[in-house]
Each structure stands twice: as C-alpha cells, then as structure tokens.
Design a protein around this motif. Sequence first.
Motif, mmCIF file in Angstrom:
data_model
loop_
_atom_site.group_PDB
_atom_site.id
_atom_site.type_symbol
_atom_site.label_atom_id
_atom_site.label_comp_id
_atom_site.label_asym_id
_atom_site.label_seq_id
_atom_site.Cartn_x
_atom_site.Cartn_y
_atom_site.Cartn_z
ATOM 1 N N GLU A 1 39.056 40.408 32.881
ATOM 2 C CA GLU A 1 39.799 40.035 34.086
ATOM 3 C C GLU A 1 40.932 41.020 34.355
ATOM 4 O O GLU A 1 41.141 41.457 35.493
ATOM 5 C CB GLU A 1 40.354 38.622 33.922
ATOM 6 C CG GLU A 1 41.071 38.079 35.143
ATOM 7 C CD GLU A 1 41.540 36.653 34.928
ATOM 8 O OE1 GLU A 1 41.284 35.808 35.808
ATOM 9 O OE2 GLU A 1 42.171 36.373 33.888
ATOM 10 N N SER A 2 41.650 41.408 33.313
ATOM 11 C CA SER A 2 42.786 42.321 33.474
ATOM 12 C C SER A 2 42.353 43.683 33.991
ATOM 13 O O SER A 2 43.068 44.313 34.781
ATOM 14 C CB SER A 2 43.517 42.485 32.132
ATOM 15 O OG SER A 2 44.058 41.260 31.690
ATOM 16 N N TYR A 3 41.184 44.145 33.559
ATOM 17 C CA TYR A 3 40.699 45.462 33.963
ATOM 18 C C TYR A 3 39.874 45.401 35.257
ATOM 19 O O TYR A 3 39.348 46.425 35.695
ATOM 20 C CB TYR A 3 39.871 46.084 32.855
ATOM 21 C CG TYR A 3 40.696 46.663 31.722
ATOM 22 C CD1 TYR A 3 41.248 47.934 31.816
ATOM 23 C CD2 TYR A 3 40.924 45.938 30.565
ATOM 24 C CE1 TYR A 3 42.001 48.472 30.786
ATOM 25 C CE2 TYR A 3 41.676 46.458 29.519
ATOM 26 C CZ TYR A 3 42.221 47.726 29.640
ATOM 27 O OH TYR A 3 42.965 48.253 28.600
ATOM 28 N N GLY A 4 39.752 44.236 35.859
ATOM 29 C CA GLY A 4 39.036 44.117 37.127
ATOM 30 C C GLY A 4 37.537 44.242 37.009
ATOM 31 O O GLY A 4 36.867 44.649 37.968
ATOM 32 N N ALA B 1 34.617 30.746 32.935
ATOM 33 C CA ALA B 1 35.831 29.999 33.266
ATOM 34 C C ALA B 1 36.798 30.837 34.101
ATOM 35 O O ALA B 1 37.660 30.287 34.810
ATOM 36 C CB ALA B 1 36.514 29.520 31.989
ATOM 37 N N ARG B 2 36.639 32.151 34.047
ATOM 38 C CA ARG B 2 37.494 33.072 34.806
ATOM 39 C C ARG B 2 36.751 33.710 35.975
ATOM 40 O O ARG B 2 37.261 34.634 36.607
ATOM 41 C CB ARG B 2 38.041 34.172 33.882
ATOM 42 C CG ARG B 2 38.965 33.644 32.789
ATOM 43 C CD ARG B 2 39.327 34.752 31.809
ATOM 44 N NE ARG B 2 40.179 34.278 30.723
ATOM 45 C CZ ARG B 2 41.514 34.376 30.692
ATOM 46 N NH1 ARG B 2 42.139 34.959 31.703
ATOM 47 N NH2 ARG B 2 42.194 33.927 29.670
ATOM 48 N N GLY B 3 35.539 33.246 36.255
ATOM 49 C CA GLY B 3 34.777 33.789 37.374
ATOM 50 C C GLY B 3 34.140 35.130 37.100
ATOM 51 O O GLY B 3 33.798 35.872 38.040
ATOM 52 N N ILE B 4 33.946 35.475 35.831
ATOM 53 C CA ILE B 4 33.366 36.757 35.433
ATOM 54 C C ILE B 4 31.912 36.548 35.044
ATOM 55 O O ILE B 4 31.573 35.601 34.332
ATOM 56 C CB ILE B 4 34.161 37.366 34.264
ATOM 57 C CG1 ILE B 4 35.588 37.663 34.719
ATOM 58 C CG2 ILE B 4 33.489 38.631 33.740
ATOM 59 C CD1 ILE B 4 36.543 37.930 33.591
ATOM 60 N N LYS B 5 31.026 37.426 35.508
ATOM 61 C CA LYS B 5 29.597 37.328 35.234
ATOM 62 C C LYS B 5 29.284 37.845 33.833
ATOM 63 O O LYS B 5 30.083 38.548 33.216
ATOM 64 C CB LYS B 5 28.791 38.124 36.264
ATOM 65 C CG LYS B 5 29.102 37.813 37.719
ATOM 66 C CD LYS B 5 28.666 36.430 38.105
ATOM 67 C CE LYS B 5 28.873 36.195 39.598
ATOM 68 N NZ LYS B 5 28.491 34.819 39.991
#
Length: 361
Positions: free
Chosen positions: A122-125, A152-156
């Motif tokens: 998430e931090s690195y986009g 949980a963070r919306g990351i695939k």
Amino acid sequence: MIENSAYLGRYWHMLDDGRMQCDLCPRDCKLHEGQRGACFVRMRQNNQMILTTYGRSSGFCIDPIEKKPLNHFYPGSSVLSFGTAGCNLACKFCQNWDISKSKDMDQLMDQASPNAIASAAESYGCKSVAFTYNDPVIFAEYAMDVADACHARGIKTVAVTAGYMHDQARRDFYAKIDAANVDLKAFTDDFYFKLTGSHLQPVLDTLCYLKHETDVWFEITTLLIPGQNDSNEEITAMCQWIRNELGVDVPLHFSAFHPDYKMADIPATPVTTLIRARDIAIHEGLQFVYTGNVHNQAGDTTFCPNCNTPLIVRDWYQINQYLLTKDGHCPDCGITIAGRFDQHAGNFGRKRIPIAIMEHV
C-alpha cells in the motif's frame, strides 16, 4: 510480529504405519518425525506439520506486472513480488534454481508478517502482491494469510505457479487469489516425469479448475526448450487443448529458455522458435499469444482479435500505446477484450526496485 501458530500447516493426515502424509500436492510425501517433504520446507515436528519458511523471504522487489508475466491484468501497474525457498517440482532447467532449489534457510534473510507485506504494498502504491520466484504452492498457508491482509487494504494478489496441487488445497488457495500465471511446462507426461519429477495431468486439472470454477484471471506460460518441447506437433496439440478446454481468449506466453542449472549444455531458444510457436497458436485460433525473454514487438503487443488494432503496444515491459476504453473494449470495433483493465494503463515501466520491509512492533 508473527504468531507461533502461523507456522502450523494444513493438508496432512496420519497413516496406519505411523507416517504423516502431506496432502498439499500430488507428491504425497510420507514423513517420519523430523523429516521434511521433497519441497524441503514442510516438516513433521511433534506430530504436526510445520512450515519452516513462514514469514521468511528470499527478498522483496517491486516489479512491472508484465514481468510475471501477466499482460491482461491491470497493464502497466506495479506489483510487490516475493518468494521463499524450496519447490515441489524438480525441474532440471529451473531458471530460479538458486532460490527454488535452495535447502539453505540462511538465504531467507528478510522476515515479514502478512500485515507488514500488505502495508508495504500500500505504501509503495502497488496494485497487487505476487507470490513468485519459487512456487507459492509450498508456502500456501503463508500466501493465503498475506492475501487476506492485502484484500483488507484493497490490494490484489497474484500467484506465479506450476499449478501442481491437490484439489482441496487448490480450492482453498485460489479462493484468495485474483490472478495467476500457470506454467504449462510441456504437453507430454514423459517430459514432466523425466525433467520435472512430476506429472502433466494435475497441472491440466488446475487450469480447468481456474477456468470453469473460479473468477481468477489467469494466463499460461510455456518455456520452450530446444529439442525437448518445441516440436510443431507438441505445440499444436497443446494449443488445441487450450482452445477446446479453456477457450481462445486465455493469453499464452511462449518464453525463451537459457542454459542453466542441470541443463547448461542445451542452447538458448532462438527467437525464430518463439515466433514459430506464436504462429502455430494463432493458426489454432488462440487470440492472445505473446513471446517472452526476447525482443519482439509483435510478440509483446496486444492486438484486437476482431479488427487487429494494436491495443496495447509494449517494448519489453514499457507500454508505449494503450487504446482500450475504460471498460476494456476495443475503440475501433467495440468488442470486449478478456482481462482486468483500468481506464488508463499504469506507467510503472520496466523498473525493478528491491525493497526492505520493516515490522512495526
């Protein structure tokens, strides 16, 4: 922090003779106390299955998604990639043998909990996190925990795998995965048995499962090795199977072999072999066929299967033209292109960025 309970593995049962059988993959390793499976990372200890590489990695990098390779899964986006050590196959031509064949746990210098990995992505986009470098099948429980933290963070989540799994583990694993690239290493069981120590049918079962029982986006890669799996007859048979069993819109990547590991005496795959294989696949009706590990613009480009418009023009991992509409249609003829797309391509390009992940205690 990583809880001790996280080290416990699923997918095993006790045999009448006192051995423990691992039920993760078709190797069905049968273990006495203290023994490890063929993958070397699943171990019987105190009558439990222990995952010796849970929370430990051979390194973390941010890559272009096209490097996995996935050409139809959010093109141009970045993916946080990592693996562990070990493998449940024994490929004599392994291109990542220093990681996948390692029995040296000291190579796993980076430690990270699932939450730390998701937070870093998430931090690195990053659009996604990929389980890669070695096969995530053998660290399935760790990968599934990371996937939960990412979602949980919306990351695939992405799996790069040989697809060698038993059914129950396969169902649990792919319930957590958004996209996969599956190695279809050849199309004969003789090749699989002699050069990988495994069998073809479980891989075909995985591909059919992904297509017919999940919403996982998947693409296929075949590493063409001169004199081993690159004949016109074998390539044709494989492409016909893909067309008939999976459909014409499943992307297929033909990748170039380079001499390595136990097959250092085999020459590198000529570009002409990849082009020949791509021509065969297109002739058999496959719509999206790519070439990898070589520079070939036609083999990098996504063409509309209806009007032949070059929709995504790539130079290696760099996207130079992106014409898809926001909902994944060809702007010229309007047909839907199979895949997962955003309105615009990402612009991560061909960078490779090693990173360190810090735990927050």
